[in-house]
Design a protein around this motif. Structure first.
Motif, mmCIF file in Angstrom:
data_model
loop_
_atom_site.group_PDB
_atom_site.id
_atom_site.type_symbol
_atom_site.label_atom_id
_atom_site.label_comp_id
_atom_site.label_asym_id
_atom_site.label_seq_id
_atom_site.Cartn_x
_atom_site.Cartn_y
_atom_site.Cartn_z
ATOM 1 N N GLN A 1 0.856 -1.189 0.000
ATOM 2 C CA GLN A 1 0.000 0.000 0.000
ATOM 3 C C GLN A 1 0.894 1.242 0.000
ATOM 4 N N GLY A 2 1.410 1.576 -1.163
ATOM 5 C CA GLY A 2 2.379 2.655 -1.307
ATOM 6 C C GLY A 2 1.861 4.047 -1.023
ATOM 7 N N ASN A 3 0.545 4.203 -0.977
ATOM 8 C CA ASN A 3 -0.020 5.526 -0.717
ATOM 9 C C ASN A 3 -0.204 5.793 0.777
ATOM 10 N N ASN A 4 0.186 4.847 1.627
ATOM 11 C CA ASN A 4 -0.026 5.007 3.059
ATOM 12 C C ASN A 4 1.205 4.525 3.831
ATOM 13 N N VAL A 5 2.351 5.109 3.528
ATOM 14 C CA VAL A 5 3.598 4.713 4.166
ATOM 15 C C VAL A 5 3.895 5.698 5.300
ATOM 16 N N LYS A 6 4.257 5.150 6.440
ATOM 17 C CA LYS A 6 4.596 5.961 7.612
ATOM 18 C C LYS A 6 6.089 5.814 7.899
ATOM 19 N N THR A 7 6.638 6.822 8.570
ATOM 20 C CA THR A 7 8.031 6.754 8.979
ATOM 21 C C THR A 7 8.116 6.899 10.491
ATOM 22 N N LYS A 8 9.226 6.484 11.026
ATOM 23 C CA LYS A 8 9.434 6.546 12.469
ATOM 24 C C LYS A 8 9.508 7.988 12.960
ATOM 25 N N THR A 9 10.176 8.841 12.196
ATOM 26 C CA THR A 9 10.415 10.221 12.623
ATOM 27 C C THR A 9 9.358 11.208 12.142
ATOM 28 N N GLY A 10 8.477 10.757 11.282
ATOM 29 C CA GLY A 10 7.493 11.679 10.711
ATOM 30 C C GLY A 10 7.973 12.327 9.424
ATOM 31 N N THR A 11 9.181 12.002 9.008
ATOM 32 C CA THR A 11 9.707 12.493 7.733
ATOM 33 C C THR A 11 8.840 11.954 6.608
ATOM 34 N N SER A 12 8.635 12.755 5.581
ATOM 35 C CA SER A 12 7.873 12.289 4.430
ATOM 36 C C SER A 12 8.605 11.113 3.784
ATOM 37 N N PRO A 13 7.905 10.027 3.501
ATOM 38 C CA PRO A 13 8.571 8.877 2.857
ATOM 39 C C PRO A 13 9.251 9.252 1.546
ATOM 40 N N ILE A 14 8.702 10.208 0.844
ATOM 41 C CA ILE A 14 9.284 10.622 -0.441
ATOM 42 C C ILE A 14 10.710 11.107 -0.256
ATOM 43 N N ASP A 15 10.991 11.731 0.888
ATOM 44 C CA ASP A 15 12.346 12.214 1.156
ATOM 45 C C ASP A 15 13.323 11.075 1.435
ATOM 46 N N LEU A 16 12.817 9.895 1.735
ATOM 47 C CA LEU A 16 13.676 8.764 2.082
ATOM 48 C C LEU A 16 13.904 7.801 0.923
ATOM 49 N N TYR A 17 13.006 7.822 -0.046
ATOM 50 C CA TYR A 17 13.166 6.897 -1.163
ATOM 51 C C TYR A 17 14.376 7.298 -1.999
ATOM 52 N N GLN A 18 15.120 6.289 -2.415
ATOM 53 C CA GLN A 18 16.315 6.545 -3.212
ATOM 54 C C GLN A 18 16.045 6.436 -4.702
ATOM 55 N N GLU A 19 15.108 5.612 -5.057
ATOM 56 C CA GLU A 19 14.852 5.317 -6.471
ATOM 57 C C GLU A 19 13.364 5.395 -6.759
ATOM 58 N N ILE A 20 12.879 6.531 -7.201
ATOM 59 C CA ILE A 20 11.468 6.605 -7.571
ATOM 60 C C ILE A 20 11.398 6.710 -9.084
ATOM 61 N N SER A 21 10.707 5.763 -9.676
ATOM 62 C CA SER A 21 10.628 5.731 -11.121
ATOM 63 C C SER A 21 9.510 4.802 -11.541
ATOM 64 N N SER A 22 8.890 5.154 -12.607
ATOM 65 C CA SER A 22 7.922 4.268 -13.229
ATOM 66 C C SER A 22 7.942 4.589 -14.709
ATOM 67 N N SER A 23 8.424 3.658 -15.495
ATOM 68 C CA SER A 23 8.537 3.939 -16.921
ATOM 69 C C SER A 23 8.035 2.763 -17.747
ATOM 70 N N PRO A 24 6.721 2.526 -17.696
ATOM 71 C CA PRO A 24 6.200 1.437 -18.511
ATOM 72 C C PRO A 24 6.334 1.781 -19.989
ATOM 73 N N VAL A 25 6.556 0.774 -20.783
ATOM 74 C CA VAL A 25 6.685 0.974 -22.222
ATOM 75 C C VAL A 25 5.333 1.402 -22.774
ATOM 76 N N SER A 26 5.351 2.445 -23.562
ATOM 77 C CA SER A 26 4.100 2.948 -24.129
ATOM 78 C C SER A 26 3.736 2.188 -25.403
ATOM 79 N N PHE A 27 2.485 2.295 -25.791
ATOM 80 C CA PHE A 27 2.042 1.657 -27.025
ATOM 81 C C PHE A 27 2.763 2.264 -28.231
ATOM 82 N N VAL A 28 3.052 3.560 -28.172
ATOM 83 C CA VAL A 28 3.766 4.216 -29.263
ATOM 84 C C VAL A 28 5.150 3.599 -29.415
#
Length: 169
Positions: free
Chosen positions: A60-87
């Motif tokens: 459940q990636g939309n509901n991630v909590k951290t111990k310190t209250g830091t935003s999870p986005i600040d802790l992720y090292q690799e955020i990417s989503s690049s599905p191959v398009s139909f084009v």
């Protein structure tokens, strides 16, 4: 079948289990990510006559909590989503036709589970799994009416669908 596949690939460690409260109060861990794992049941090929139900285990990636209250986005090292398009697929097929190349298509079985999400320098991700999935070792004498834990969490070891870093890893 889905749960067995995750257990066989050690998606999460059912041996490394802790109480949520203890994890969040552990001074030896300066930061942790916490999320839930759940199942989604969908119908494949619903518009046809050969439809079948498919069950997927997801984070459940939309509901991630951290111990310190830091935003999870600040802790992720690799955020990417690049599905191959139909084009892109059509362009590849066009080039293959022009060059008289043979084209094959394949899909990786449980692709995300082939990527490790834990390791040196990474903030640990701990997950809660549904009670129905708890192994018997989490209960006193294997009695499902007598759990050893109130809110157990276990260490996530492999990338899961839904985890913000899964695609990049």
């Amino acid at each position: 079948k889905e749960l067995k596949g995750h257990r066989d690939r050690n998606a999460w460690s059912e041996e490394i289990v802790r109480e949520y409260r203890d994890l969040m109060n552990d001074p030896s861990l300066p930061e942790v990510l916490h999320g839930r794992v759940f199942g989604i049941l969908g119908e494949k090929n619903a518009e046809g006559t050969d439809s079948e139900y498919k069950f997927r285990t997801v984070f459940q990636g939309n509901n991630v909590k951290t111990k310190t209250g830091t935003s999870p986005i600040d802790l992720y090292q690799e955020i990417s989503s690049s599905p191959v398009s139909f084009v892109a697929i059509r362009a590849i097929l066009a080039i293959a036709i022009l060059l008289r190349l043979q084209v094959t298509v394949c899909d990786a079985l449980q692709a995300y589970l082939q990527a490790s999400i834990s390791g040196p320098g990474r903030v640990q991700t701990w997950v809660e799994i549904p009670r129905e999935w708890w192994p018997l070792s989490w209960f006193h004498n294997g009695n499902r009416d007598r759990p050893k834990y109130v809110r157990p969490v276990c260490l996530l070891q492999q990338a899961l669908y839904g985890h913000p870093e899964a695609g990049a890893l």
